[in-house]
Design a protein around this motif. Structure first.
Motif, mmCIF file in Angstrom:
data_model
loop_
_atom_site.group_PDB
_atom_site.id
_atom_site.type_symbol
_atom_site.label_atom_id
_atom_site.label_comp_id
_atom_site.label_asym_id
_atom_site.label_seq_id
_atom_site.Cartn_x
_atom_site.Cartn_y
_atom_site.Cartn_z
ATOM 1 N N LYS A 23 9.212 -8.550 -7.481
ATOM 2 C CA LYS A 23 7.966 -9.312 -7.354
ATOM 3 C C LYS A 23 6.766 -8.488 -7.830
ATOM 4 C CE LYS A 23 9.237 -12.453 -3.648
ATOM 5 N NZ LYS A 23 8.890 -12.965 -2.313
ATOM 6 N N LEU A 24 6.751 -7.209 -7.466
ATOM 7 C CA LEU A 24 5.641 -6.358 -7.892
ATOM 8 C C LEU A 24 5.664 -6.129 -9.396
ATOM 9 C CD1 LEU A 24 5.575 -3.668 -5.060
ATOM 10 C CD2 LEU A 24 3.847 -5.403 -5.508
ATOM 11 N N LEU A 25 6.857 -6.061 -9.973
ATOM 12 C CA LEU A 25 6.978 -5.792 -11.397
ATOM 13 C C LEU A 25 6.424 -6.923 -12.249
ATOM 14 C CD1 LEU A 25 8.097 -3.904 -13.609
ATOM 15 C CD2 LEU A 25 10.259 -5.140 -13.441
ATOM 16 N N GLU A 33 -4.044 -5.466 -7.459
ATOM 17 C CA GLU A 33 -5.020 -4.970 -6.496
ATOM 18 C C GLU A 33 -5.100 -5.878 -5.274
ATOM 19 O OE1 GLU A 33 -9.682 -3.408 -6.434
ATOM 20 O OE2 GLU A 33 -8.852 -4.398 -8.217
ATOM 21 N N THR A 34 -5.065 -7.184 -5.505
ATOM 22 C CA THR A 34 -5.093 -8.140 -4.394
ATOM 23 C C THR A 34 -3.849 -8.008 -3.533
ATOM 24 O OG1 THR A 34 -6.331 -9.675 -5.790
ATOM 25 C CG2 THR A 34 -5.324 -10.584 -3.813
ATOM 26 N N ARG A 35 -2.701 -7.805 -4.200
ATOM 27 C CA ARG A 35 -1.435 -7.659 -3.457
ATOM 28 C C ARG A 35 -1.455 -6.394 -2.613
ATOM 29 N NH1 ARG A 35 1.826 -7.462 -0.462
ATOM 30 N NH2 ARG A 35 4.100 -7.608 -0.612
ATOM 31 N N VAL A 36 -2.000 -5.289 -3.131
ATOM 32 C CA VAL A 36 -2.081 -4.045 -2.368
ATOM 33 C C VAL A 36 -3.017 -4.207 -1.175
ATOM 34 C CG1 VAL A 36 -2.871 -1.640 -2.466
ATOM 35 C CG2 VAL A 36 -1.513 -2.573 -4.342
ATOM 36 N N GLU A 37 -4.146 -4.855 -1.379
ATOM 37 C CA GLU A 37 -5.098 -5.083 -0.283
ATOM 38 C C GLU A 37 -4.470 -5.908 0.825
ATOM 39 O OE1 GLU A 37 -8.510 -6.845 -2.050
ATOM 40 O OE2 GLU A 37 -9.240 -4.977 -2.950
ATOM 41 N N GLU A 38 -3.666 -6.897 0.436
ATOM 42 C CA GLU A 38 -2.994 -7.724 1.438
ATOM 43 C C GLU A 38 -2.030 -6.884 2.270
ATOM 44 O OE1 GLU A 38 0.309 -9.968 0.279
ATOM 45 O OE2 GLU A 38 -0.173 -11.685 1.540
ATOM 46 N N ILE A 109 -3.543 -15.112 -5.256
ATOM 47 C CA ILE A 109 -3.950 -14.986 -6.652
ATOM 48 C C ILE A 109 -5.466 -15.087 -6.719
ATOM 49 C CG2 ILE A 109 -1.820 -15.937 -7.579
ATOM 50 C CD1 ILE A 109 -3.273 -18.575 -7.995
ATOM 51 N N ALA A 110 -6.015 -14.596 -7.792
ATOM 52 C CA ALA A 110 -7.467 -14.639 -7.951
ATOM 53 C C ALA A 110 -7.943 -16.080 -8.056
ATOM 54 C CB ALA A 110 -7.874 -13.861 -9.204
ATOM 55 N N PRO A 294 -2.244 2.682 -7.739
ATOM 56 C CA PRO A 294 -3.093 2.877 -6.558
ATOM 57 C C PRO A 294 -2.566 4.050 -5.720
ATOM 58 C CG PRO A 294 -1.622 1.013 -6.213
ATOM 59 C CD PRO A 294 -1.451 1.438 -7.650
ATOM 60 N N GLU A 295 -3.472 4.815 -5.124
ATOM 61 C CA GLU A 295 -3.074 5.936 -4.286
ATOM 62 C C GLU A 295 -2.831 5.439 -2.865
ATOM 63 O OE1 GLU A 295 -6.006 8.989 -4.596
ATOM 64 O OE2 GLU A 295 -5.400 9.587 -6.627
#
Length: 484
Positions: A23-25, A33-38, A109-110, A294-295
């Motif tokens: 899914k990430l790929l 970025e939105t997925r990481v924030e979630e 999604i945006a 992202p770190e």
């Protein structure tokens, strides 16, 4: 009498971590970025920032004796079987991926501005009564992504009657439609191409004689215009060659798909490159967009919490539930970080392979330099599955010195030549486009003539393939390309 039988079957199942990686790929950089924030919001064991041990190594070298990842992995091996329910633990693994269980999470999604949003905003400025509002909402819902209403007004009347119990006549619906057809973009709400062009011409200067002639062409000679019988139209209108050229130019500059101004599918979209390819004195360098890396780190305090609870009374139900929660969150955080790293590695390897394969193109930006390349070629080079390469190619883009290209642009089949080599279909399309651009406008080249010209250049191509490539380039047949 029932019989018992034993069957042996072989099944292949993806682990939750593999599913998370897939899914990430496949998501583009703009959504990562939105997925990481979630994930940061729902998992307190996950933090932003470089891992402390890695940061110390960067600052002071490799003198640290303890490796944080090893420390965590050792914690992961702690035996908790005596107070952890294995079924519940496995269930959480599945649920933590976000795709299993009853409370399935949707991938955010945006938010993008759609054609329908723009029309609704304009609709709000109309001063309509209650009946007209109901009809207008039904009409707006019937507008397709290209801006047309293809359902007949009679069908819309029936829709209102059956779905809402609202009864009206066709004339009443048409009155509201006329108001919607005044919206931007011009031509919106048309029922066919002829009406679409007329709606746009109505917005032009009525004192311009070319506009008057253009309206007359579309109203009275639309069939002749669509077949490019310009001489017949010119004779009927009684105008000279210069006026006719001005009229045709005016019409051909109109937008046949008014909804497309908001994006191909009604969305205002943008393309954010996932890679950059730079030419450093003849040496190509591939860089991954920083947003793809992202770190992230595992919360040290959260990891230490597991040690604290592990030394507590394991027979206590509340302690057991707390340990279960903490370990699940730590596992989910570790899986997510690993999946992000695996995504970075896969993207970099895939792009490196594509650049090496199409090296000459990335040096010069010439389509003729593109080699035939299929997904299997890259999959073989990076020793990964074709489906993995497909997920990367279908949703990623690269910034070059010659513009931004989607990765799937570089994949094409090969066509044999007289020289015993394979030419990229994109190379053939480029030559085909060049031939058509340089043809005599009053006597355009037919597909048969194009086939012969390509054969003369050494490309073994059939007429039906020429027609297929021409259609893929959105170039009409010779008869429709004819100009005065």
């Amino acid at each position: 009498m029932q019989k018992l039988s034993l069957n042996q079957t072989l099944q292949q199942k993806l682990s939750p971590q593999q599913i998370q990686f897939i899914k990430l790929l496949q998501i583009p950089t703009a959504e990562l970025e939105t997925r990481v924030e979630e994930e940061l919001e729902i998992n307190p064991a996950l933090e932003e920032g470089m891992d402390e041990e890695l940061q110390n190594k960067d600052e002071y070298g490799d003198d640290n004796d303890d490796d944080y990842d090893d420390e965590y992995n050792q914690r992961d091996d702690i035996s908790l079987d005596d107070y952890l329910n294995q079924d519940e633990y496995a269930g959480y693994k599945m649920h933590s991926d976000g795709s299993f269980g009853e409370e399935e999470r949707e991938m955010p999604i945006a938010t993008l501005h759609t054609l329908h949003d723009a029309l609704m905003q304009q609709f709000g400025f109309l001063r309509l009564n209650d009946r007209q509002n109901i009809i207008g909402m039904q009409l707006l819902g019937s507008i397709e992504n290209d801006g047309y209403i293809r359902r007949s007004l009679q069908a819309i009347v029936h829709d209102l009657a059956f779905s809402q119990g609202f009864y009206c006549g066709i004339d009443e619906v048409e009155q509201v439609l006329k108001k919607i057809q005044t919206f931007d973009p011009p031509g919106i709400g048309a029922r066919n191409l002829q009406e679409c062009l007329l709606l746009q011409l109505d917005r032009k200067d009525p004192n311009d004689p070319n506009v008057t002639y253009a309206i007359k062409v579309i109203e009275d000679f639309f069939e002749e215009f669509s077949k490019k019988h310009y001489e017949k139209i010119q004779k009927r209108l009684g105008i000279n060659d210069h006026q006719m050229k001005c009229v045709i130019s005016l019409i051909t500059k109109l937008n046949p798909k008014p909804g497309s101004v908001e994006g191909e599918d009604g969305l205002a979209q943008y393309l954010l490159p996932d890679f950059w390819v730079n030419n450093n004195n003849g040496k190509l360098e591939v860089h991954l967009n920083a947003k793809n890396a992202p770190e992230l780190r595992i919360s040290r305090s959260f990891a230490e919490m597991l040690d604290t609870y592990d030394k507590s009374d394991k027979s206590n139900r509340h302690i057991r539930e707390t340990v279960t929660f903490v370990k699940q969150k730590l596992d989910a955080a570790k899986w997510f970080i690993d999946a992000i790293k695996q995504r970075q590695n896969t993207l970099q390897r895939t792009m490196d392979a594509i650049v090496n394969y199409q090296y000459e193109f990335f040096l010069e930006g010439d389509e003729a330099r593109l080699k035939p390349m299929i997904l299997k070629d890259i999959a073989t080079l990076i020793e990964m599955d074709v489906s993995t390469v497909s997920r990367v190619a279908n949703s990623k883009a690269v910034q070059t010195e010659f513009g931004v290209y989607p990765l799937k642009y570089f994949f094409s089949e090969g066509i044999s030549t007289d020289y015993g080599e394979d030419a990229s279909s994109r190379e053939v399309k480029s030559i085909l486009k060049e031939l058509i651009e340089n043809e005599a406008k009053g006597n355009p080249l037919s597909d048969d003539k194009l086939e012969k010209l390509l054969n003369e250049r050494g490309y073994n191509i059939a007429r039906r393939t020429v027609a297929k490539y021409r259609e893929q380039l959105n170039i009409p047949v010779a008869r429709l390309r004819k100009q005065l």
